[in-house]
Scaffold this motif. Structure first.
Motif, PDB file in Angstrom:
ATOM      1  N   GLY A  42       9.772  -4.370  -4.840  1.00 35.70           N
ATOM      2  CA  GLY A  42       8.504  -4.532  -5.055  1.00 35.70           C
ATOM      3  C   GLY A  42       7.410  -5.287  -3.935  1.00 35.70           C
ATOM      4  N   PHE A  43       8.292  -6.349  -3.872  1.00 35.38           N
ATOM      5  CA  PHE A  43       7.499  -7.423  -3.000  1.00 35.38           C
ATOM      6  C   PHE A  43       7.752  -6.630  -1.414  1.00 35.38           C
ATOM      7  N   LEU A  44       8.783  -6.127  -1.099  1.00 35.69           N
ATOM      8  CA  LEU A  44       8.895  -5.656   0.123  1.00 35.69           C
ATOM      9  C   LEU A  44       7.985  -4.471   0.419  1.00 35.69           C
ATOM     10  N   GLY A  45       7.946  -3.552  -0.629  1.00 35.96           N
ATOM     11  CA  GLY A  45       7.209  -2.384  -0.564  1.00 35.96           C
ATOM     12  C   GLY A  45       5.945  -2.350  -0.720  1.00 35.96           C
ATOM     13  N   ILE A  46       5.381  -3.483  -1.709  1.00 33.17           N
ATOM     14  CA  ILE A  46       3.849  -3.485  -1.754  1.00 33.17           C
ATOM     15  C   ILE A  46       3.085  -4.654  -0.886  1.00 33.17           C
ATOM     16  N   VAL A  47       3.923  -5.674  -0.842  1.00 28.36           N
ATOM     17  CA  VAL A  47       3.577  -6.846  -0.210  1.00 28.36           C
ATOM     18  C   VAL A  47       3.890  -7.073   1.292  1.00 28.36           C
ATOM     19  N   GLY A  48       5.292  -7.316   1.331  1.00 24.14           N
ATOM     20  CA  GLY A  48       5.637  -7.746   2.555  1.00 24.14           C
ATOM     21  C   GLY A  48       5.586  -6.849   3.675  1.00 24.14           C
ATOM     22  N   PRO A  50       3.589  -4.070   3.807  1.00 25.74           N
ATOM     23  CA  PRO A  50       2.082  -3.801   4.544  1.00 25.74           C
ATOM     24  C   PRO A  50       1.716  -4.654   5.098  1.00 25.74           C
ATOM     25  N   VAL A  51       2.046  -6.208   4.858  1.00 23.88           N
ATOM     26  CA  VAL A  51       1.565  -7.273   5.836  1.00 23.88           C
ATOM     27  C   VAL A  51       2.307  -7.263   7.219  1.00 23.88           C
ATOM     28  N   VAL A  52       3.518  -6.868   7.323  1.00 21.09           N
ATOM     29  CA  VAL A  52       3.969  -6.787   8.598  1.00 21.09           C
ATOM     30  C   VAL A  52       3.348  -5.664   9.278  1.00 21.09           C
ATOM     31  N   VAL A  53       3.154  -4.795   8.632  1.00 24.23           N
ATOM     32  CA  VAL A  53       2.686  -3.426   9.422  1.00 24.23           C
ATOM     33  C   VAL A  53       1.266  -3.826   9.767  1.00 24.23           C
ATOM     34  N   SER A  54       0.386  -4.317   8.897  1.00 21.25           N
ATOM     35  CA  SER A  54      -1.212  -4.697   9.341  1.00 21.25           C
ATOM     36  C   SER A  54      -1.019  -5.666  10.460  1.00 21.25           C
ATOM     37  N   LEU A  55      -0.078  -6.525  10.641  1.00 21.67           N
ATOM     38  CA  LEU A  55      -0.020  -7.435  11.705  1.00 21.67           C
ATOM     39  C   LEU A  55       0.125  -6.477  13.148  1.00 21.67           C
ATOM     40  N   TYR A  56       1.245  -5.628  12.904  1.00 23.61           N
ATOM     41  CA  TYR A  56       1.083  -4.695  14.331  1.00 23.61           C
ATOM     42  C   TYR A  56      -0.012  -3.927  14.435  1.00 23.61           C
ATOM     43  N   LEU A  57      -0.633  -3.443  13.556  1.00 23.26           N
ATOM     44  CA  LEU A  57      -1.742  -2.467  13.584  1.00 23.26           C
ATOM     45  C   LEU A  57      -3.087  -3.482  13.921  1.00 23.26           C
ATOM     46  N   SER A  58      -2.994  -4.742  13.940  1.00 19.09           N
ATOM     47  CA  SER A  58      -3.966  -5.302  14.479  1.00 19.09           C
ATOM     48  C   SER A  58      -4.196  -5.499  16.061  1.00 19.09           C
TER      49      SER A  58
END
Length: 318
Positions: A42-48, A50-58
């Protein structure tokens, strides 16, 4: 005798069906990992994740409808040099935080001190004061708040009863629109009050008795005993309310109809992030906004912890 002991403890001499210490420990570890697996997934799929993906998308130009295109630090440069609404949103959020968070602490601690005197019906008062914290952030309360402070709303009606006739729209004018949201946040002091009340009950009565014998008055007791003993609780409440202030969204969205108006006076940072990401479909830029918010909130949190080394006192300190 030594030979007999070694033979008994060897794998060949162990009775059938028994498990060695290493195998038992391995099975226990596997069982623990199995129980923890849902949380990790759950942490990897819901939190971890998306956090990594958002850093890339930024660091990309991403419109949701197409593929991300790498632009490097262009989003951050645009944010700091060519986006006045970013600075406006940051200013509104910081004003909201700096004004409302201390006011919440003052009201919560004051009422907690009153309730700590052992008045009758304490559970009833405690429940009544806590209710706004449960419903204050809801969409229904935000809609009600808009009707209360509009030109022909309840607040102006109450002013009319005492002879003050005004058609002033408190949420329709830039000078007072943010003030109404600050009042709404202060109204939700119940959760902080309950925590303060629990902290007050843990202060030893002997300290107040000794201070009374020394001739200390009410204010001196409050400054010299109550505040130092409550300092860890105050730090906790300030941090929690600060995080909630940075994440404030519902009230500003409902009261301003999603625009952050009038004149961007209620343009909270999260509302501006929403507009960029889900209205303008500038998801790359919205991701950069999110990371700046994380950095700012982390910096303020680190500052509070640094100040707490001098201002926060724990009971086990010598």
């Amino acid at each position: 005798m030594t030979t007999t002991t070694q033979r008994t403890s060897s794998p060949a001499a162990r009775p059938r069906g028994t498990v060695g210490p290493r195998s038992r420990r391995r099975r226990e570890n596997l069982a623990g990992y199995a129980f923890m697996a849902p949380w990790f997934l759950g942490f990897l799929g819901i939190v971890g994740g998306p956090v990594v993906v958002s850093l890339y998308l930024s660091f990309t130009d991403y419109s949701v409808l197409g593929s991300p295109e790498w632009v490097g630090t262009a989003n951050y440069e645009r944010m700091l040099t060519d986006d006045p609404r970013f600075l406006s949103a940051l200013r509104v959020t910081l004003v909201y935080l700096v004004v409302s968070v201390p006011l919440v602490q003052v009201f919560a601690l004051f009422l907690a001190s009153v309730l700590n005197r052992g008045i009758r019906g304490l559970p009833v008062y405690r429940a009544l004061f806590y209710v706004p914290s449960l419903i204050g952030g809801s969409v229904a309360i935000a809609i009600l708040w808009r009707f209360v402070f509009q030109g022909d709303g309840l607040f102006n009606g109450l002013l009319g009863i005492v002879g003050i006739d005004t058609g002033y729209s408190w949420i329709g004018e830039p000078a007072t629109a943010l003030d109404t949201l600050i009042v709404l946040n202060v109204w939700q002091f119940g959760a902080a009050m309950i925590i303060y009340l629990a902290g007050l009950k843990n202060i030893p009565a002997e300290l107040y008795e000794a201070a009374t014998v020394d001739g200390a008055g009410t204010w001196r007791k409050f400054v010299s005993i109550t505040l130092p003993m409550l300092s860890p609780v105050i730090l906790f409440n300030v941090l929690m309310n600060m995080v909630a202030a940075f994440q404030a969204f519902n009230t500003a969205y409902i009261v301003s109809n999603g625009t952050g108006g009038p004149a961007d006076s209620t343009l909270f940072y999260t509302l501006y992030l929403y507009q960029r990401g889900f209205v303008d479909f500038q998801m790359g830029y919205a991701s950069a906004l999110g990371w700046v918010l994380l950095i700012v909130s982390a910096a303020i949190t680190a500052l509070l912890f640094a100040l707490s080394r001098r201002l926060v006192h724990y009971g086990d300190e010598r």
